[in-house]
Design a protein around this motif. Structure first.
Motif, PDB file in Angstrom:
ATOM      1  N   LEU A  87       0.917  -1.216  -0.077  1.00 23.43           N
ATOM      2  CA  LEU A  87      -0.002   0.064  -0.038  1.00 23.43           C
ATOM      3  C   LEU A  87       0.913   1.312  -0.062  1.00 23.43           C
ATOM      4  O   LEU A  87       2.078   1.167   0.358  1.00 23.43           O
ATOM      5  CB  LEU A  87      -0.998   0.051   1.395  1.00 23.43           C
ATOM      6  CG  LEU A  87      -1.858  -1.138   1.245  1.00 23.43           C
ATOM      7  CD1 LEU A  87      -2.849  -0.979   2.719  1.00 23.43           C
ATOM      8  CD2 LEU A  87      -2.885  -1.249   0.165  1.00 23.43           C
ATOM      9  N   THR A  88       0.274   2.319  -0.461  1.00 22.21           N
ATOM     10  CA  THR A  88       0.932   3.722  -0.327  1.00 22.21           C
ATOM     11  C   THR A  88       1.403   4.135   1.274  1.00 22.21           C
ATOM     12  O   THR A  88       2.164   4.738   1.281  1.00 22.21           O
ATOM     13  CB  THR A  88       0.117   4.499  -0.930  1.00 22.21           C
ATOM     14  OG1 THR A  88      -1.203   4.781  -0.027  1.00 22.21           O
ATOM     15  CG2 THR A  88      -0.069   4.553  -2.446  1.00 22.21           C
ATOM     16  N   THR A  89       0.696   3.556   2.274  1.00 19.44           N
ATOM     17  CA  THR A  89       1.018   3.778   3.564  1.00 19.44           C
ATOM     18  C   THR A  89       2.200   2.933   4.239  1.00 19.44           C
ATOM     19  O   THR A  89       2.627   3.382   5.083  1.00 19.44           O
ATOM     20  CB  THR A  89      -0.331   3.222   4.260  1.00 19.44           C
ATOM     21  OG1 THR A  89      -0.292   1.805   4.029  1.00 19.44           O
ATOM     22  CG2 THR A  89      -1.512   3.919   4.255  1.00 19.44           C
ATOM     23  N   GLY A  90       2.713   2.169   3.106  1.00 19.46           N
ATOM     24  CA  GLY A  90       3.836   1.424   3.682  1.00 19.46           C
ATOM     25  C   GLY A  90       3.437  -0.088   4.035  1.00 19.46           C
ATOM     26  O   GLY A  90       4.580  -0.896   4.255  1.00 19.46           O
ATOM     27  N   ASP A  91       2.185  -0.197   4.434  1.00 11.90           N
ATOM     28  CA  ASP A  91       1.639  -1.443   4.851  1.00 11.90           C
ATOM     29  C   ASP A  91       1.598  -2.615   3.663  1.00 11.90           C
ATOM     30  O   ASP A  91       1.459  -2.077   2.423  1.00 11.90           O
ATOM     31  CB  ASP A  91       0.300  -1.381   5.457  1.00 11.90           C
ATOM     32  CG  ASP A  91       0.467  -0.570   6.666  1.00 11.90           C
ATOM     33  OD1 ASP A  91       1.349  -0.362   7.269  1.00 11.90           O
ATOM     34  OD2 ASP A  91      -0.872   0.096   7.120  1.00 11.90           O
ATOM     35  N   THR A  92       1.837  -3.809   4.043  1.00  7.98           N
ATOM     36  CA  THR A  92       1.447  -4.887   2.976  1.00  7.98           C
ATOM     37  C   THR A  92       0.106  -5.748   3.438  1.00  7.98           C
ATOM     38  O   THR A  92       0.267  -5.889   4.875  1.00  7.98           O
ATOM     39  CB  THR A  92       2.769  -5.823   2.986  1.00  7.98           C
ATOM     40  OG1 THR A  92       3.870  -4.990   2.544  1.00  7.98           O
ATOM     41  CG2 THR A  92       2.624  -6.942   2.069  1.00  7.98           C
ATOM     42  N   LEU A  93      -0.345  -6.114   2.557  1.00 16.19           N
ATOM     43  CA  LEU A  93      -1.795  -6.808   2.906  1.00 16.19           C
ATOM     44  C   LEU A  93      -1.555  -8.054   2.158  1.00 16.19           C
ATOM     45  O   LEU A  93      -1.087  -8.167   1.069  1.00 16.19           O
ATOM     46  CB  LEU A  93      -3.148  -6.158   2.324  1.00 16.19           C
ATOM     47  CG  LEU A  93      -3.364  -4.804   2.968  1.00 16.19           C
ATOM     48  CD1 LEU A  93      -4.998  -4.665   2.036  1.00 16.19           C
ATOM     49  CD2 LEU A  93      -3.679  -5.077   4.416  1.00 16.19           C
TER      50      LEU A  93
END
Ligand SMILES: [Zn+2]
Length: 308
Positions: A87-93
């Protein structure tokens, strides 16, 4: 045609053969099944009974298992397409699309899709205190899945005349408003992995469960896949399904877009005029079996008509 045959006797034989072939295929093809809106509605409440089903939650994993179990029970060839989305937030789903194939030998294929994830935050809720809470997604999530599950149940009993691939997309509704890259994650991944898979039509259903559902012609669908959209609306008209309206809708970012980008005819059937969109009030009491029935009947007729 290498040469002309003018003999009327020859033509008569051809007509007789064609007639016999038509009769034979008429007998061998399973009859068009009847969509059951009440059965579809039970698939909607089954999902909502689990609670909010956003990526990373236990309920999301539970729904994934439920989908695989129901689809196997309904005779589909089932697979999961797992992937990671940055994600653009740096998180990975960690996400997975669930795929169910019917008439696997059919060269011509139709893809019907819906997203099964629900939104992790009710950011449109009138009460600011609710805006970080997850939504139940009766209409936004469960309604499209419910229609696809009922179609799966029917196709398990009557093999469709063309290949049908039901795809339950993950990660459609995760992004923060305005951050388009964090939406439609499952369909984007699926479309990027298609290689030689080339469906003749992609039909996405989303937010079609509202009691007074009104489906108009979503603008990307109309502009890029007009022929497909017109065919669907003319079927609705021929069935007397009044929930489909011959009116221009708005432009909506949904799971049809990655397919349009690949040049595949793709549409979304959606009623975006839903007062409880992205609020805690998106609950089953806002939805009806009749609305699911309207959409399901059109899709079943579309499948059967595509085979003739
Ligand atoms: Zn949504």
């Amino acid at each position: 045609m290498p040469q002309r045959h003018s003999s009327s006797r020859f033509l008569l034989i051809i007509f007789l053969m064609a007639g016999a072939a038509a009769l034979y295929s008429g007998c061998s093809q399973p009859e068009e099944p009847v969509f059951d809106g009440e059965s579809a509605f039970r698939f909607l409440t089954d999902q909502c009974d689990m609670g909010p089903r956003y990526p990373g939650s236990r309920e999301h994993r539970r729904l994934r298992k439920y989908l695989v179990e129901r689809l196997r029970e309904f005779g589909a060839n089932v697979s999961a397409q797992s992937f990671e989305a940055a994600l653009t937030t740096g998180d990975t789903l960690h996400l997975a699309n669930i795929i169910a194939n019917y008439n696997t030998g059919g060269d011509r294929r139709i893809l019907l899709g819906a997203h099964y994830d629900t939104r992790p935050y009710a950011d449109r809720d009138p009460d600011p205190a609710n805006r970080e809470k997850p939504i139940l997604g009766a209409n936004d999530g469960a309604s499209g899945v419910a229609v696809l599950l009922e179609i799966a149940r029917l196709l398990g009993g009557s093999e469709p005349p063309v290949g049908v691939d039901l795809v339950f997309f993950d990660g459609e509704d995760y992004g923060r408003e305005g951050v388009q890259q964090d939406y439609i994650l499952g369909s984007s991944y699926f479309a990027s992995q298609m290689s030689d898979y080339n469906p003749e039509a992609v039909i996405i259903v989303d937010m079609i469960g509202e009691k007074d559902v009104r489906i108009d012609k979503e603008r990307f669908s109309a502009e890029y896949s007009g022929q497909l959209l017109e065919k669907i609306f003319s079927i609705a008209d021929s069935l007397g399904v009044e929930q489909f309206r011959d009116e221009k809708g708005s432009y909506i970012l949904d799971d049809h877009i990655p397919f349009i980008k690949r040049g595949i005819p793709a549409v979304v059937l959606i009623d975006f005029d839903y007062p409880w969109w992205h609020t805690l009030e998106d609950t089953p009491d806002k939805c009806s079996a009749a609305s699911l029935d309207a959409v399901g009947r059109v899709l079943i007729r579309y499948i059967w008509r595509s085979g003739s």
